[in-house]
Every structure is written in structure tokens, then in C-alpha cells.
Enzyme design. Structure first.
Site, PDB file in Angstrom:
ATOM      1  N   CYS A 227      -7.445  -2.987  -3.717  1.00  0.00           N
ATOM      2  CA  CYS A 227      -6.469  -3.405  -4.714  1.00  0.00           C
ATOM      3  C   CYS A 227      -6.126  -4.882  -4.553  1.00  0.00           C
ATOM      4  O   CYS A 227      -5.895  -5.381  -3.464  1.00  0.00           O
ATOM      5  CB  CYS A 227      -5.207  -2.561  -4.610  1.00  0.00           C
ATOM      6  SG  CYS A 227      -4.426  -2.569  -2.999  1.00  0.00           S
TER       7      CYS A 227
ATOM      8  N   MET B 233       0.847  -1.186   0.000  1.00  0.00           N
ATOM      9  CA  MET B 233       0.000   0.000   0.000  1.00  0.00           C
ATOM     10  C   MET B 233       0.885   1.238   0.000  1.00  0.00           C
ATOM     11  O   MET B 233       2.037   1.191   0.425  1.00  0.00           O
ATOM     12  CB  MET B 233      -0.890   0.034   1.242  1.00  0.00           C
ATOM     13  CG  MET B 233      -1.588  -1.284   1.556  1.00  0.00           C
ATOM     14  SD  MET B 233      -2.825  -1.725   0.349  1.00  0.00           S
ATOM     15  CE  MET B 233      -4.112  -0.552   0.755  1.00  0.00           C
TER      16      MET B 233
ATOM     17  N   GLY C  52      -3.861   4.424  -0.064  1.00  0.00           N
ATOM     18  CA  GLY C  52      -5.025   4.069   0.727  1.00  0.00           C
ATOM     19  C   GLY C  52      -6.021   3.192   0.005  1.00  0.00           C
ATOM     20  O   GLY C  52      -7.176   3.141   0.376  1.00  0.00           O
ATOM     21  N   CYS C  53      -5.601   2.479  -1.033  1.00  0.00           N
ATOM     22  CA  CYS C  53      -6.539   1.665  -1.797  1.00  0.00           C
ATOM     23  C   CYS C  53      -7.110   0.574  -0.907  1.00  0.00           C
ATOM     24  O   CYS C  53      -6.381  -0.188  -0.306  1.00  0.00           O
ATOM     25  CB  CYS C  53      -5.835   1.044  -2.989  1.00  0.00           C
ATOM     26  SG  CYS C  53      -6.839  -0.120  -3.904  1.00  0.00           S
ATOM     27  N   GLY C  54      -8.430   0.500  -0.845  1.00  0.00           N
ATOM     28  CA  GLY C  54      -9.054  -0.477   0.030  1.00  0.00           C
ATOM     29  C   GLY C  54      -9.333  -1.801  -0.641  1.00  0.00           C
ATOM     30  O   GLY C  54      -9.640  -2.775   0.026  1.00  0.00           O
TER      31      GLY C  54
END
Length: 282
Positions: free
Chosen positions: A112, A43, A108-110
Site C-alpha cells: 500500500c 497498517m 497486512g498490505c505489503g
């Protein structure tokens, strides 16, 4: 270790003329989550409170059911990022091998690396009934957020997630360039018990400075909070998820009020409880 805030030179253009100076900006770096030597996810985030982030991420992802399942933790800094190394019991590590992402995600990709729709919108945990909260308590809690956001005061470029209880006010606040990361850090801080006292999360509320997406509801449900309040609006899916999880979702919180989208019975005209501003930001 990487610093969470850096000063960078900039040229300033305005109607009165051109100037120069320094600007504080948040650091953004690759954070690699590893279990027993294998990379699970990478992340982008702020290199601050990384132990909290590693534990909170592990809990919200369902990798572990309790922070106690993480036998050891180590943060190892490299020139281009930080590796967050966790060791789990062998059987737990084996159970996640099929889910291992090995993919780099945006800030902050929730979601991916998730490879199925059902995994992306999996049902959130159903929270306990919890207590009620007054209009004044919610407004006072949200007013406490801004002055406690140390990194954002310097940079105006990060999100915050905080936890408030009637007895102690804001007991923990975490910041990150990624809104999901900030909430994971908060979850980790609460799970580690590194606040001033043991917190019953079913009696408090999560406070957010970001929009409310479905992942934010899922993470709040994993914490066990019955109420979440945000300054921004929710998505339609987030509202449906909060309804199913039994969470009271309040959003668009401004100086003059807020809007409640689900389970409005928890918000009342008056409720007992004191409002003190104890904060753990370490």
C-alpha cells in the site's frame, strides 16, 4: 494497550438447533508507523509484539539497515489504534522523507502506498549459501507450528511466521491477522535478539502458514534465511524472486510432504542436526 484477542457474543445455527455463546476473535486495529514525528505508513494488524513489528517493518522496508539505527521506540495507544513512534538519526530520517506514504492500507498490505512498479518488485537481497535441510527436519518443523500458535488456537483467524534452526528447533514465532505483519514481527524478534540465543539466520528456515507472495520472499531475504516453507502455494512472481535471491522455496507443505520450487539442492534425504522445540512467543 489493546488486547490481541477479544470474546464476543454470537448466535450459533446448526442442524440440531440454535444456541448462543462467546467466540474468541483476534483484534484488528490501525498501527501507525512514525519516524521522528512523521507518519510513514498505517497498517491494519493485531496489537501484539508491536516492538518486534516496528523494527521488522523498518528493516524489510529498507528504512534502516540495522535495529541499532532506531534510537528509541514507544507504542502509544489511542481509542482507534496504536502509534508506533520511532526516532532515528537526523540524516536517516531525512532520507526517508521522500518515501513517506501517509496512507492507510488494508490488513497486512505489503504494497500500500508504493507509487511505482519498480519499487513494488525491487530485487530481493541475495542470501548466503547456508546449510542443507533434510526431509524429516522440514516435516518436523512444520508439525511444530500449530500447537505453538497461541492466538490462532483461540481464534482460528490469524497467520503465523516462525524461525527454525537445526540446533534449537523453533526459536521464535509471531502471529498477526496480516501475513506480512507476522513475518515483519518475526524479523523484528530476530533482529532485536530477544530469543534465547544469538541466531545465525543463514543456518535456519522461515516457516509460514500463508500463501507465498513476492513480498514474503523479499522479507525472508531481508532476514537472510536460505529456506522458506509454507503450507500454501507460491505465486509465479514469488518463485522467480526466490530463484534470483538464492532462496530455496518449499510450499504446499502437508502431512505427507511438500513441493520445492527453487534451489532444491538444500533439501536432502538426510542431514545432521537435532530437533528440539524451544519457543519464544512473548
Amino acid at each position: 494497550m489493546h488486547e490481541p484477542v477479544r470474546s464476543v457474543p454470537r448466535k450459533i445455527w446448526c442442524r440440531s438447533g440454535v444456541g448462543e455463546g462467546l467466540r474468541a476473535v483476534p483484534e484488528e486495529t490501525a498501527l501507525a508507523i512514525t519516524y521522528n514525528g512523521g507518519t510513514y505508513a498505517v497498517m491494519m494488524g493485531t496489537p501484539d509484539n508491536l516492538h518486534d513489528f516496528a523494527i521488522g517493518f523498518s528493516l524489510s522496508e529498507g528504512v534502516v539497515a540495522s535495529a541499532d539505527e532506531i534510537q528509541s521506540f514507544e507504542a502509544v495507544a489511542f481509542d482507534d489504534g496504536v502509534e508506533l513512534r520511532m526516532w532515528l538519526a537526523t540524516e536517516t530520517a531525512e532520507s526517508i522523507s521522500a518515501r513517506r506514504r501517509q496512507i492507510a492500507g488494508p490488513t497486512g498490505c505489503g504494497l500500500c502506498g508504493i507509487d511505482s512498479i519498480s519499487e513494488a518488485v525491487k530485487p530481493a537481497a541475495v542470501v548466503a549459501p547456508g546449510g542443507t535441510f533434510s526431509f524429516d527436519q522440514i516435516m518436523a518443523a512444520m508439525e511444530l507450528l500449530s500447537p505453538l500458535q497461541k492466538i490462532n488456537i483461540q481464534t482460528r483467524a490469524v497467520h503465523a511466521a516462525a524461525f527454525w534452526t537445526p540446533a534449537d528447533g523453533i526459536v521464535a514465532l509471531r502471529e498477526d491477522v496480516g501475513r506480512h505483519n507476522a513475518l515483519d514481527k518475526l524479523a523484528g524478534a530476530l533482529a532485536r535478539g530477544n530469543v534465547q540465543s544469538e541466531i545465525d539466520t543463514s543456518q535456519g528456515m522461515v516457516l509460514l502458514t500463508s500463501r507465498v507472495s513476492v513480498e514474503m520472499v523479499q522479507k525472508t531475504a531481508a532476514i537472510g534465511a536460505p529456506l522458506m516453507v509454507s503450507v500454501s502455494a507460491p505465486t509465479a512472481l514469488a518463485i522467480r524472486m526466490a530463484e534470483a535471491a538464492g532462496i530455496t522455496l518449499a510450499a504446499i507443505a502437508r502431512a505427507d510432504g511438500f513441493e520445492v520450487f527453487t534451489h532444491p539442492h538444500r533439501v536432502v534425504a538426510d542431514a545432521s542436526g537435532s530437533e528440539h522445540a524451544h519457543i519464544d512467543v512473548a
